[in-house]
Design a protein around this motif. Structure first.
Motif, mmCIF file in Angstrom:
data_model
loop_
_atom_site.group_PDB
_atom_site.id
_atom_site.type_symbol
_atom_site.label_atom_id
_atom_site.label_comp_id
_atom_site.label_asym_id
_atom_site.label_seq_id
_atom_site.Cartn_x
_atom_site.Cartn_y
_atom_site.Cartn_z
ATOM 1 N N TYR A 184 -100.737 38.082 -17.858
ATOM 2 C CA TYR A 184 -101.576 37.011 -18.387
ATOM 3 C C TYR A 184 -100.900 35.638 -18.320
ATOM 4 O O TYR A 184 -101.450 34.655 -18.803
ATOM 5 N N GLN A 185 -99.694 35.582 -17.718
ATOM 6 C CA GLN A 185 -98.993 34.307 -17.704
ATOM 7 C C GLN A 185 -98.302 34.081 -16.357
ATOM 8 O O GLN A 185 -97.615 34.969 -15.849
ATOM 9 N N THR A 186 -98.520 32.880 -15.783
ATOM 10 C CA THR A 186 -97.881 32.500 -14.531
ATOM 11 C C THR A 186 -97.189 31.151 -14.724
ATOM 12 O O THR A 186 -97.595 30.336 -15.563
ATOM 13 N N THR A 187 -96.157 30.933 -13.936
ATOM 14 C CA THR A 187 -95.394 29.688 -14.011
ATOM 15 C C THR A 187 -95.258 29.086 -12.624
ATOM 16 O O THR A 187 -94.873 29.786 -11.674
ATOM 17 N N LEU A 188 -95.574 27.797 -12.501
ATOM 18 C CA LEU A 188 -95.397 27.049 -11.267
ATOM 19 C C LEU A 188 -94.257 26.058 -11.477
ATOM 20 O O LEU A 188 -94.284 25.272 -12.415
ATOM 21 N N LEU A 196 -86.012 15.422 -10.857
ATOM 22 C CA LEU A 196 -87.030 15.887 -11.807
ATOM 23 C C LEU A 196 -87.516 17.280 -11.439
ATOM 24 O O LEU A 196 -87.586 17.647 -10.265
ATOM 25 N N VAL A 197 -87.861 18.058 -12.450
ATOM 26 C CA VAL A 197 -88.420 19.397 -12.259
ATOM 27 C C VAL A 197 -89.662 19.515 -13.139
ATOM 28 O O VAL A 197 -89.610 19.221 -14.340
ATOM 29 N N ARG A 198 -90.767 19.942 -12.533
ATOM 30 C CA ARG A 198 -92.016 20.110 -13.282
ATOM 31 C C ARG A 198 -92.325 21.604 -13.390
ATOM 32 O O ARG A 198 -92.360 22.323 -12.389
ATOM 33 N N VAL A 213 -102.719 25.648 -20.634
ATOM 34 C CA VAL A 213 -101.809 25.163 -19.598
ATOM 35 C C VAL A 213 -100.838 24.164 -20.228
ATOM 36 O O VAL A 213 -101.273 23.161 -20.804
ATOM 37 N N THR A 214 -99.571 24.449 -20.125
ATOM 38 C CA THR A 214 -98.537 23.555 -20.657
ATOM 39 C C THR A 214 -97.660 23.086 -19.507
ATOM 40 O O THR A 214 -97.076 23.910 -18.791
ATOM 41 N N THR A 215 -97.592 21.775 -19.322
ATOM 42 C CA THR A 215 -96.779 21.189 -18.251
ATOM 43 C C THR A 215 -95.612 20.436 -18.868
ATOM 44 O O THR A 215 -95.805 19.543 -19.695
ATOM 45 N N THR A 216 -94.404 20.812 -18.457
ATOM 46 C CA THR A 216 -93.187 20.185 -18.968
ATOM 47 C C THR A 216 -92.389 19.630 -17.801
ATOM 48 O O THR A 216 -92.195 20.319 -16.797
ATOM 49 N N ILE A 217 -91.928 18.393 -17.938
ATOM 50 C CA ILE A 217 -91.114 17.753 -16.902
ATOM 51 C C ILE A 217 -89.701 17.549 -17.448
ATOM 52 O O ILE A 217 -89.515 17.000 -18.541
ATOM 53 N N TYR A 218 -88.722 18.024 -16.683
ATOM 54 C CA TYR A 218 -87.317 17.913 -17.061
ATOM 55 C C TYR A 218 -86.609 16.923 -16.132
ATOM 56 O O TYR A 218 -86.966 16.814 -14.949
ATOM 57 N N ASP A 219 -85.618 16.222 -16.663
ATOM 58 C CA ASP A 219 -84.820 15.347 -15.814
ATOM 59 C C ASP A 219 -83.719 16.145 -15.141
ATOM 60 O O ASP A 219 -83.642 17.380 -15.274
ATOM 61 N N SER A 220 -82.844 15.468 -14.403
ATOM 62 C CA SER A 220 -81.801 16.158 -13.633
ATOM 63 C C SER A 220 -80.799 16.903 -14.509
ATOM 64 O O SER A 220 -80.105 17.799 -14.036
ATOM 65 N N LYS A 221 -80.729 16.549 -15.807
ATOM 66 C CA LYS A 221 -79.803 17.201 -16.729
ATOM 67 C C LYS A 221 -80.473 18.282 -17.574
ATOM 68 O O LYS A 221 -79.859 18.829 -18.491
ATOM 69 N N GLY A 222 -81.749 18.562 -17.281
ATOM 70 C CA GLY A 222 -82.461 19.585 -18.022
ATOM 71 C C GLY A 222 -83.092 19.105 -19.303
ATOM 72 O O GLY A 222 -83.629 19.909 -20.080
ATOM 73 N N LYS A 223 -83.060 17.804 -19.571
ATOM 74 C CA LYS A 223 -83.663 17.255 -20.784
ATOM 75 C C LYS A 223 -85.153 17.048 -20.569
ATOM 76 O O LYS A 223 -85.588 16.610 -19.519
#
Length: 344
Positions: A184-188, A196-198, A213-223
């Motif tokens: 029931y759950q997928t991650t892109l 950046l990582v989305r 749907v939850t979208t989280t964006i991380y910077d190069s340090k994982g923050k």
């Protein structure tokens, strides 16, 4: 003109052509501060208007893929790629045009700032104009306030870590990788500029018609840089053969009602968007899709609310879809082949 500057074979001609004393000693350039500030504002307004209108280009990217979907002839695939490439070039041109408008407006505002503390009718030196356009070979004007003077590129580099991440549809995001953590759950997961990582997690609640749907964006340090969540509820009315989908994101809600025909094709569809502030809902826009039952022509009309009135912001007319094949068609010669499995 010499190719090697003053040492080139045509250095004397170059010197003669670039020495123009008749342009010197002319009427000084008067600076109208109010006019320059208004001009700068108009340039900024033009840039915002241009950027808002580029949203209509989404059809140029989407429709070639829809017209030539799946396995198609090589010629069709080539045409599809060319149309999408042309759309990308047009989009890049308009982005550069918008940035040019912004730069010209910024230069005008800089000139106004240089003479803001002096005589508004004083003459501007050409070096001040060159400085306003980012020429580092000229000295900083005395009248420019100390907190001003960065070029656009310098501001980008200085604020790279603080810059908002690109839109979800931006080409700066790489092709996402999909993983399934449960049925029931997928991650892109997609990588973007500046490390950046989305991460987009879609959770379908079993038997409820609810998708989160939850979208989280991380910077190069994982923050964590940004997080957005949307909740989609889907219901179906078998009596009217229509589907109702409600998408809630922040204080915005979009409700879409789609009615289908007996063959599963869309008869009509309407989406209405609202924003909620202090418990009061305000309409922000509407999208209507109608299909002519005789011709099969589809009309997609988008409305926005401006100054309390609903106006058309986009309208697309699409002809009847051509009949295509969704699978492999058996060669006509097979039914005459005694060795064919279908004749066996």
């Amino acid at each position: 003109m010499g190719v090697d500057g003053d040492n080139g074979p045509y250095s004397s001609q170059t010197a003669a052509n670039t020495h123009a004393p008749w342009v010197e000693g002319g009427t000084p350039l008067d600076v109208d501060l109010a006019g320059l500030r208004d001009y700068a504002k108009h340039m900024a307004d033009q840039q915002r208007d241009l950027m808002s209108r580029t949203t209509h280009l989404s059809h140029l990217f989407k429709m070639p893929g829809e017209a030539y979907n799946g396995e198609v002839l090589g010629e069709a695939a080539y045409l599809r790629s060319q149309l999408q490439a042309n759309a990308s070039e047009l989009s890049a041109y308009l982005n550069n045009l918008g940035q040019t408008l912004f730069n010209i407006g910024s230069a005008a505002q800089t000139i106004a700032d240089i003479y803001g503390s002096g005589d508004a009718t004083g003459a501007a030196d050409l070096a001040d104009v060159l400085f306003a356009f980012g020429d580092k070979s000229v000295p900083r004007p005395d009248g420019l306030p100390p907190y001003l003077g960065q070029t656009y590129q310098e501001a980008l580099l200085a604020n790279a870590a603080k810059t908002a991440p690109p839109p979800e549809t931006s080409a700066e995001w790489q092709k996402p990788e999909q993983t399934s953590t449960s049925p029931y759950q997928t991650t892109l997961t997609s990588k973007g500029p500046n490390g950046l990582v989305r991460e987009t997690v879609t959770t379908n609640v079993p038997g409820s018609g609810v998708s989160i749907v939850t979208t989280t964006i991380y910077d190069s340090k994982g923050k964590v840089v940004n997080t957005t969540t949307s909740r989609t509820t889907t219901t179906y009315d078998y009596a009217t053969n229509s589907q109702v989908q409600t998408v809630e994101s922040g204080n915005s809600t979009t409700r879409t009602t789609t009615q289908y025909g007996k063959d599963g094709s869309i008869v009509n569809s309407e989406s209405a968007s609202t924003t909620s502030t202090n418990g009061h809902e305000t309409p922000t826009g509407r999208r209507v899709v109608t299909v002519d039952p005789q011709t099969g022509e589809r009309v997609e009309t988008t409305y926005v609310v401006r100054d309390g009135k609903e106006v058309v912001s986009d309208r697309v007319v699409i002809g009847r879809a051509t009949k295509g094949e969704t699978g492999y068609e058996e060669p006509i010669a097979n039914k005459y082949d005694p060795m064919s499995p279908t004749n066996g």
